[in-house]
Design a protein around this motif. Structure first.
Motif, PDB file in Angstrom:
ATOM      1  N   LEU A  29     -21.093  49.856  52.246  1.00  0.00           N
ATOM      2  CA  LEU A  29     -20.394  51.141  52.292  1.00  0.00           C
ATOM      3  C   LEU A  29     -21.336  52.252  52.746  1.00  0.00           C
ATOM      4  CD1 LEU A  29     -18.294  50.837  48.998  1.00  0.00           C
ATOM      5  CD2 LEU A  29     -17.461  50.666  51.352  1.00  0.00           C
ATOM      6  N   LYS A  30     -22.595  52.181  52.261  1.00  0.00           N
ATOM      7  CA  LYS A  30     -23.575  53.189  52.649  1.00  0.00           C
ATOM      8  C   LYS A  30     -23.850  53.113  54.147  1.00  0.00           C
ATOM      9  CE  LYS A  30     -28.271  54.746  51.601  1.00  0.00           C
ATOM     10  NZ  LYS A  30     -29.512  54.497  50.814  1.00  0.00           N
ATOM     11  N   LYS A  31     -24.002  51.907  54.700  1.00  0.00           N
ATOM     12  CA  LYS A  31     -24.254  51.749  56.129  1.00  0.00           C
ATOM     13  C   LYS A  31     -23.062  52.234  56.962  1.00  0.00           C
ATOM     14  CE  LYS A  31     -28.354  49.857  56.009  1.00  0.00           C
ATOM     15  NZ  LYS A  31     -29.536  50.505  56.621  1.00  0.00           N
ATOM     16  N   ALA A  32     -21.836  51.987  56.478  1.00  0.00           N
ATOM     17  CA  ALA A  32     -20.653  52.459  57.193  1.00  0.00           C
ATOM     18  C   ALA A  32     -20.641  53.980  57.266  1.00  0.00           C
ATOM     19  CB  ALA A  32     -19.397  51.940  56.509  1.00  0.00           C
ATOM     20  N   HIS A  33     -20.998  54.633  56.128  1.00  0.00           N
ATOM     21  CA  HIS A  33     -21.048  56.090  56.123  1.00  0.00           C
ATOM     22  C   HIS A  33     -22.127  56.596  57.071  1.00  0.00           C
ATOM     23  CE1 HIS A  33     -20.899  60.188  54.698  1.00  0.00           C
ATOM     24  NE2 HIS A  33     -22.216  60.129  54.401  1.00  0.00           N
ATOM     25  N   GLU A  34     -23.270  55.937  57.078  1.00  0.00           N
ATOM     26  CA  GLU A  34     -24.371  56.385  57.922  1.00  0.00           C
ATOM     27  C   GLU A  34     -24.016  56.261  59.406  1.00  0.00           C
ATOM     28  OE1 GLU A  34     -27.700  54.073  56.767  1.00  0.00           O
ATOM     29  OE2 GLU A  34     -28.073  55.210  54.901  1.00  0.00           O
ATOM     30  N   ILE A  35     -23.427  55.171  59.808  1.00  0.00           N
ATOM     31  CA  ILE A  35     -23.092  54.993  61.227  1.00  0.00           C
ATOM     32  C   ILE A  35     -22.003  55.961  61.678  1.00  0.00           C
ATOM     33  CG2 ILE A  35     -21.332  53.218  60.925  1.00  0.00           C
ATOM     34  CD1 ILE A  35     -22.477  51.839  63.390  1.00  0.00           C
ATOM     35  N   SER A  36     -21.076  56.313  60.773  1.00  0.00           N
ATOM     36  CA  SER A  36     -20.030  57.278  61.123  1.00  0.00           C
ATOM     37  C   SER A  36     -20.611  58.676  61.309  1.00  0.00           C
ATOM     38  CB  SER A  36     -18.947  57.288  60.048  1.00  0.00           C
ATOM     39  OG  SER A  36     -19.469  57.774  58.826  1.00  0.00           O
ATOM     40  N   VAL A  37     -21.618  59.028  60.479  1.00  0.00           N
ATOM     41  CA  VAL A  37     -22.226  60.355  60.580  1.00  0.00           C
ATOM     42  C   VAL A  37     -23.192  60.428  61.754  1.00  0.00           C
ATOM     43  CG1 VAL A  37     -23.705  62.032  59.415  1.00  0.00           C
ATOM     44  CG2 VAL A  37     -21.946  60.828  58.113  1.00  0.00           C
ATOM     45  N   LEU A  38     -24.066  59.442  61.887  1.00  0.00           N
ATOM     46  CA  LEU A  38     -25.085  59.473  62.935  1.00  0.00           C
ATOM     47  C   LEU A  38     -24.496  59.322  64.337  1.00  0.00           C
ATOM     48  CD1 LEU A  38     -27.834  57.256  61.218  1.00  0.00           C
ATOM     49  CD2 LEU A  38     -27.838  59.747  61.477  1.00  0.00           C
ATOM     50  N   CYS A  39     -23.510  58.493  64.461  1.00  0.00           N
ATOM     51  CA  CYS A  39     -22.966  58.176  65.802  1.00  0.00           C
ATOM     52  C   CYS A  39     -21.611  58.794  66.065  1.00  0.00           C
ATOM     53  CB  CYS A  39     -22.868  56.664  65.974  1.00  0.00           C
ATOM     54  SG  CYS A  39     -24.457  55.811  65.789  1.00  0.00           S
ATOM     55  N   ASP A  40     -21.100  59.594  65.138  1.00  0.00           N
ATOM     56  CA  ASP A  40     -19.801  60.247  65.293  1.00  0.00           C
ATOM     57  C   ASP A  40     -18.732  59.215  65.644  1.00  0.00           C
ATOM     58  OD1 ASP A  40     -17.968  62.271  65.259  1.00  0.00           O
ATOM     59  OD2 ASP A  40     -18.390  62.945  67.318  1.00  0.00           O
ATOM     60  N   ALA A  41     -18.726  58.135  64.895  1.00  0.00           N
ATOM     61  CA  ALA A  41     -17.773  57.046  65.130  1.00  0.00           C
ATOM     62  C   ALA A  41     -16.738  57.024  64.028  1.00  0.00           C
ATOM     63  CB  ALA A  41     -18.514  55.716  65.181  1.00  0.00           C
ATOM     64  N   GLU A  42     -15.552  56.550  64.405  1.00  0.00           N
ATOM     65  CA  GLU A  42     -14.510  56.358  63.405  1.00  0.00           C
ATOM     66  C   GLU A  42     -14.671  54.967  62.812  1.00  0.00           C
ATOM     67  OE1 GLU A  42     -10.639  57.075  64.829  1.00  0.00           O
ATOM     68  OE2 GLU A  42     -11.010  59.144  65.458  1.00  0.00           O
ATOM     69  N   VAL A  43     -14.893  54.924  61.517  1.00  0.00           N
ATOM     70  CA  VAL A  43     -15.185  53.663  60.838  1.00  0.00           C
ATOM     71  C   VAL A  43     -14.150  53.438  59.743  1.00  0.00           C
ATOM     72  CG1 VAL A  43     -16.883  52.343  59.504  1.00  0.00           C
ATOM     73  CG2 VAL A  43     -17.644  53.927  61.304  1.00  0.00           C
ATOM     74  N   GLY A  44     -13.668  52.239  59.668  1.00  0.00           N
ATOM     75  CA  GLY A  44     -12.770  51.841  58.600  1.00  0.00           C
ATOM     76  C   GLY A  44     -13.250  50.524  58.010  1.00  0.00           C
ATOM     77  N   LEU A  45     -13.542  50.496  56.739  1.00  0.00           N
ATOM     78  CA  LEU A  45     -14.090  49.318  56.076  1.00  0.00           C
ATOM     79  C   LEU A  45     -13.199  48.930  54.912  1.00  0.00           C
ATOM     80  CD1 LEU A  45     -16.368  47.237  55.642  1.00  0.00           C
ATOM     81  CD2 LEU A  45     -17.549  48.969  54.250  1.00  0.00           C
ATOM     82  N   ILE A  46     -12.776  47.672  54.869  1.00  0.00           N
ATOM     83  CA  ILE A  46     -11.904  47.155  53.807  1.00  0.00           C
ATOM     84  C   ILE A  46     -12.568  45.928  53.202  1.00  0.00           C
ATOM     85  CG2 ILE A  46      -9.649  46.223  53.247  1.00  0.00           C
ATOM     86  CD1 ILE A  46      -8.547  47.767  55.638  1.00  0.00           C
ATOM     87  N   ILE A  47     -12.696  45.916  51.866  1.00  0.00           N
ATOM     88  CA  ILE A  47     -13.321  44.793  51.164  1.00  0.00           C
ATOM     89  C   ILE A  47     -12.417  44.389  50.005  1.00  0.00           C
ATOM     90  CG2 ILE A  47     -15.351  43.997  49.892  1.00  0.00           C
ATOM     91  CD1 ILE A  47     -16.966  46.201  51.276  1.00  0.00           C
ATOM     92  N   PHE A  48     -12.146  43.106  49.946  1.00  0.00           N
ATOM     93  CA  PHE A  48     -11.424  42.548  48.799  1.00  0.00           C
ATOM     94  C   PHE A  48     -12.376  41.615  48.041  1.00  0.00           C
ATOM     95  CE2 PHE A  48      -7.871  43.663  51.565  1.00  0.00           C
ATOM     96  CZ  PHE A  48      -7.013  44.261  50.655  1.00  0.00           C
ATOM     97  N   SER A  49     -12.452  41.824  46.755  1.00  0.00           N
ATOM     98  CA  SER A  49     -13.294  40.956  45.916  1.00  0.00           C
ATOM     99  C   SER A  49     -12.572  39.643  45.653  1.00  0.00           C
ATOM    100  CB  SER A  49     -13.617  41.647  44.590  1.00  0.00           C
ATOM    101  OG  SER A  49     -12.434  41.802  43.814  1.00  0.00           O
TER     102      SER A  49
END
Length: 244
Positions: A29-49
Protein backbone atom coordinates in the motif's frame (compact mmCIF):
# COMPACT_ATOMS: atom_id res chain seq x y z
CA UNK A 1 25.63 -10.78 7.28
CA UNK A 2 22.87 -9.84 4.86
CA UNK A 3 19.55 -11.50 4.57
CA UNK A 4 19.28 -14.35 2.18
CA UNK A 5 16.72 -14.60 -0.58
CA UNK A 6 13.31 -15.72 0.56
CA UNK A 7 12.07 -18.70 -1.33
CA UNK A 8 8.78 -17.85 -3.03
CA UNK A 9 6.42 -20.51 -1.94
CA UNK A 10 3.40 -20.81 0.29
CA UNK A 11 4.21 -20.38 3.94
CA UNK A 12 2.93 -23.42 5.69
CA UNK A 13 2.88 -21.93 9.22
CA UNK A 14 -0.40 -20.08 9.63
CA UNK A 15 0.96 -17.52 12.10
CA UNK A 16 4.02 -16.75 10.03
CA UNK A 17 1.83 -16.51 6.94
CA UNK A 18 -0.46 -13.96 8.67
CA UNK A 19 2.50 -11.90 9.90
CA UNK A 20 4.09 -11.90 6.45
CA UNK A 21 0.76 -10.87 4.86
CA UNK A 22 0.38 -7.90 7.24
CA UNK A 23 3.92 -6.68 6.57
CA UNK A 24 3.80 -7.11 2.83
CA UNK A 25 0.32 -5.57 2.63
CA UNK A 26 1.46 -2.43 4.42
CA UNK A 27 4.55 -2.19 2.23
CA UNK A 28 2.50 -2.72 -0.94
CA UNK A 29 0.00 0.00 0.00
CA UNK A 30 2.88 2.34 0.82
CA UNK A 31 4.54 1.69 -2.56
CA UNK A 32 1.22 2.29 -4.37
CA UNK A 33 0.87 5.65 -2.62
CA UNK A 34 4.46 6.58 -3.44
CA UNK A 35 4.18 5.78 -7.15
CA UNK A 36 0.91 7.73 -7.43
CA UNK A 37 2.49 10.81 -5.83
CA UNK A 38 5.91 10.66 -7.49
CA UNK A 39 4.71 9.79 -10.98
CA UNK A 40 1.27 11.44 -10.95
CA UNK A 41 -0.30 8.11 -11.86
CA UNK A 42 -3.76 6.82 -11.17
CA UNK A 43 -3.35 3.73 -9.02
CA UNK A 44 -5.96 1.30 -7.82
CA UNK A 45 -4.95 -1.56 -5.52
CA UNK A 46 -7.30 -4.31 -4.29
CA UNK A 47 -6.24 -7.02 -1.82
CA UNK A 48 -8.33 -9.85 -0.45
CA UNK A 49 -6.99 -11.82 2.50
CA UNK A 50 -7.39 -15.57 2.90
CA UNK A 51 -10.39 -14.88 5.10
CA UNK A 52 -11.97 -12.68 2.40
CA UNK A 53 -11.25 -9.33 4.03
CA UNK A 54 -10.85 -6.44 1.53
CA UNK A 55 -7.95 -3.99 1.58
CA UNK A 56 -7.77 -1.33 -1.14
CA UNK A 57 -5.99 1.83 -2.17
CA UNK A 58 -7.12 4.29 -4.87
CA UNK A 59 -5.72 7.60 -6.00
CA UNK A 60 -7.87 10.43 -4.52
CA UNK A 61 -10.14 7.68 -3.17
CA UNK A 62 -11.79 7.25 -6.61
CA UNK A 63 -11.79 3.47 -6.91
CA UNK A 64 -15.07 3.49 -8.89
CA UNK A 65 -13.63 5.91 -11.42
CA UNK A 66 -10.48 3.82 -11.82
CA UNK A 67 -12.50 0.62 -12.18
CA UNK A 68 -14.77 2.24 -14.78
CA UNK A 69 -11.77 3.41 -16.73
CA UNK A 70 -10.25 -0.05 -16.49
CA UNK A 71 -13.45 -1.62 -17.80
CA UNK A 72 -13.58 0.77 -20.76
CA UNK A 73 -9.96 0.13 -21.62
CA UNK A 74 -10.34 -3.58 -21.19
CA UNK A 75 -13.46 -3.65 -23.36
CA UNK A 76 -11.82 -1.53 -26.09
CA UNK A 77 -8.75 -3.73 -26.00
CA UNK A 78 -10.89 -6.82 -26.31
CA UNK A 79 -12.85 -5.34 -29.21
CA UNK A 80 -9.64 -4.32 -30.98
CA UNK A 81 -8.09 -7.72 -30.51
CA UNK A 82 -11.28 -9.37 -31.65
CA UNK A 83 -11.43 -7.13 -34.74
CA UNK A 84 -7.79 -7.83 -35.55
CA UNK A 85 -8.24 -11.54 -35.14
CA UNK A 86 -11.41 -11.42 -37.24
CA UNK A 87 -9.70 -9.35 -39.92
CA UNK A 88 -6.77 -11.72 -39.91
CA UNK A 89 -9.16 -14.64 -40.16
CA UNK A 90 -10.98 -12.95 -43.06
CA UNK A 91 -7.71 -12.31 -44.85
CA UNK A 92 -6.67 -15.90 -44.41
CA UNK A 93 -10.03 -17.09 -45.70
CA UNK A 94 -9.86 -14.70 -48.66
CA UNK A 95 -6.34 -15.84 -49.43
CA UNK A 96 -7.42 -19.47 -49.45
CA UNK A 97 -10.34 -18.65 -51.75
CA UNK A 98 -8.15 -16.72 -54.19
CA UNK A 99 -5.51 -19.43 -54.17
CA UNK A 100 -8.15 -22.02 -55.00
CA UNK A 101 -9.48 -19.85 -57.84
CA UNK A 102 -6.01 -19.37 -59.29
CA UNK A 103 -5.36 -23.09 -59.20
CA UNK A 104 -8.68 -23.79 -60.90
CA UNK A 105 -8.00 -21.23 -63.63
CA UNK A 106 -4.53 -22.63 -64.25
CA UNK A 107 -5.95 -26.12 -64.49
CA UNK A 108 -8.64 -25.00 -66.98
CA UNK A 109 -6.01 -23.23 -69.05
CA UNK A 110 -3.95 -26.39 -69.24
CA UNK A 111 -7.02 -28.34 -70.29
CA UNK A 112 -7.79 -25.83 -73.04
CA UNK A 113 -4.21 -26.18 -74.26
CA UNK A 114 -4.64 -29.96 -74.40
CA UNK A 115 -2.49 -30.68 -71.35
CA UNK A 116 -3.16 -32.78 -68.25
CA UNK A 117 -6.18 -34.48 -69.80
CA UNK A 118 -5.52 -37.77 -68.03
CA UNK A 119 -7.47 -36.68 -64.95
CA UNK A 120 -10.65 -35.94 -66.98
CA UNK A 121 -13.36 -38.51 -67.58
CA UNK A 122 -15.46 -38.88 -70.72
CA UNK A 123 -18.15 -36.42 -69.65
CA UNK A 124 -15.62 -33.77 -68.73
CA UNK A 125 -13.84 -34.24 -72.05
CA UNK A 126 -17.15 -33.80 -73.91
CA UNK A 127 -17.83 -30.61 -71.98
CA UNK A 128 -14.34 -29.37 -72.82
CA UNK A 129 -14.92 -30.15 -76.49
CA UNK A 130 -18.23 -28.24 -76.51
CA UNK A 131 -16.54 -25.31 -74.81
CA UNK A 132 -13.80 -25.25 -77.45
CA UNK A 133 -16.35 -25.42 -80.29
CA UNK A 134 -18.31 -22.55 -78.78
CA UNK A 135 -15.10 -20.53 -78.41
CA UNK A 136 -14.20 -21.23 -82.04
CA UNK A 137 -17.63 -20.00 -83.18
CA UNK A 138 -17.16 -16.73 -81.31
CA UNK A 139 -13.65 -16.35 -82.71
CA UNK A 140 -14.80 -16.96 -86.30
CA UNK A 141 -17.72 -14.60 -85.88
CA UNK A 142 -15.42 -11.84 -84.64
CA UNK A 143 -12.94 -12.60 -87.42
CA UNK A 144 -15.70 -12.35 -90.07
CA UNK A 145 -16.91 -9.07 -88.64
CA UNK A 146 -13.41 -7.59 -88.75
CA UNK A 147 -12.95 -8.78 -92.35
CA UNK A 148 -16.23 -7.17 -93.43
CA UNK A 149 -15.25 -3.93 -91.77
CA UNK A 150 -11.88 -4.05 -93.51
CA UNK A 151 -13.51 -4.72 -96.92
CA UNK A 152 -15.94 -1.85 -96.42
CA UNK A 153 -13.08 0.48 -95.54
CA UNK A 154 -11.12 -0.60 -98.62
CA UNK A 155 -14.18 -0.04 -100.84
CA UNK A 156 -14.54 3.48 -99.48
CA UNK A 157 -10.88 4.14 -100.21
CA UNK A 158 -11.30 2.73 -103.74
CA UNK A 159 -14.27 4.98 -104.42
CA UNK A 160 -12.39 7.99 -103.15
CA UNK A 161 -9.39 7.16 -105.37
CA UNK A 162 -11.65 6.71 -108.42
CA UNK A 163 -13.23 10.12 -107.86
CA UNK A 164 -9.81 11.66 -107.46
CA UNK A 165 -8.68 9.93 -110.66
CA UNK A 166 -11.67 11.34 -112.56
CA UNK A 167 -10.83 14.84 -111.39
CA UNK A 168 -7.21 14.40 -112.49
CA UNK A 169 -8.28 13.05 -115.92
CA UNK A 170 -10.57 16.03 -116.40
CA UNK A 171 -7.76 18.43 -115.54
CA UNK A 172 -5.45 16.58 -117.96
CA UNK A 173 -7.99 16.86 -120.81
CA UNK A 174 -8.37 20.58 -120.18
CA UNK A 175 -4.61 21.04 -120.25
CA UNK A 176 -4.37 19.07 -123.54
CA UNK A 177 -7.06 21.27 -125.11
CA UNK A 178 -5.22 24.41 -124.06
CA UNK A 179 -1.97 23.00 -125.47
CA UNK A 180 -3.62 22.17 -128.83
CA UNK A 181 -5.04 25.69 -129.07
CA UNK A 182 -1.59 27.15 -128.44
CA UNK A 183 -0.09 24.95 -131.19
CA UNK A 184 -2.82 25.97 -133.69
CA UNK A 185 -2.28 29.62 -132.88
CA UNK A 186 1.50 29.26 -133.40
CA UNK A 187 0.91 27.57 -136.79
CA UNK A 188 -1.56 30.16 -138.08
CA UNK A 189 0.48 33.22 -136.99
CA UNK A 190 3.16 33.09 -139.83
CA UNK A 191 0.48 32.69 -142.52
CA UNK A 192 -1.35 35.67 -141.15
CA UNK A 193 1.88 37.76 -141.23
CA UNK A 194 2.69 36.80 -144.87
CA UNK A 195 -0.84 37.43 -146.07
CA UNK A 196 -0.88 40.81 -144.37
CA UNK A 197 2.46 41.69 -146.07
CA UNK A 198 1.09 40.65 -149.49
CA UNK A 199 -2.00 42.67 -148.85
CA UNK A 200 0.07 45.72 -148.02
CA UNK A 201 2.12 45.31 -151.22
CA UNK A 202 -0.99 44.97 -153.33
CA UNK A 203 -2.40 48.04 -151.76
CA UNK A 204 0.79 50.04 -152.20
CA UNK A 205 1.71 49.12 -155.80
CA UNK A 206 -1.33 50.63 -157.62
CA UNK A 207 -0.59 54.01 -156.09
CA UNK A 208 2.56 54.31 -158.20
CA UNK A 209 2.42 54.40 -162.03
CA UNK A 210 5.79 53.27 -163.30
CA UNK A 211 4.86 54.21 -166.88
CA UNK A 212 4.93 57.85 -165.79
CA UNK A 213 8.72 57.69 -165.25
CA UNK A 214 10.76 59.12 -168.16
CA UNK A 215 13.00 56.06 -168.38
CA UNK A 216 10.05 53.75 -168.97
CA UNK A 217 8.52 55.92 -171.79
CA UNK A 218 11.79 56.26 -173.67
CA UNK A 219 11.88 60.02 -173.25
CA UNK A 220 15.07 61.63 -172.23
CA UNK A 221 16.95 58.37 -172.17
CA UNK A 222 20.27 60.05 -171.65
CA UNK A 223 19.06 62.04 -168.69
CA UNK A 224 17.58 58.95 -167.20
CA UNK A 225 20.79 57.08 -167.68
CA UNK A 226 22.85 59.82 -166.11
CA UNK A 227 20.59 60.58 -163.16
CA UNK A 228 19.34 58.30 -160.37
CA UNK A 229 15.84 57.04 -160.69
CA UNK A 230 13.36 58.38 -158.13
CA UNK A 231 10.33 56.36 -157.18
CA UNK A 232 7.52 58.43 -155.88
CA UNK A 233 4.81 57.08 -153.66
CA UNK A 234 6.59 53.94 -152.42
CA UNK A 235 7.62 53.42 -148.77
CA UNK A 236 11.30 52.94 -148.03
CA UNK A 237 11.00 49.29 -147.11
CA UNK A 238 9.24 48.52 -150.42
CA UNK A 239 11.84 50.41 -152.35
CA UNK A 240 14.59 48.31 -150.85
CA UNK A 241 12.55 45.20 -151.61
CA UNK A 242 12.14 46.13 -155.26
CA UNK A 243 15.79 47.01 -155.65
CA UNK A 244 16.79 43.72 -154.26
Amino acid sequence: MGRGKVQLKRIENKINRQVTFSKRRSGLLKKAHEISVLCDAEVGLIIFSTKGKLYEYATDSCMDKILERYERYSYAEKVLMSAESETQGNWCHEYRKLKAKVETIQKCQKHLMGEDLESLNLKELQQLEQQLESSLKHIRSRKGQLMLESISELQKKEKSLQEENKVLQKELVEKQKVHQRLLQWDQTQPQTSSSSSSFMMREALPTTNISNYPAAAGERAEDAAGQPQIRIGLPPWMVSHIDG
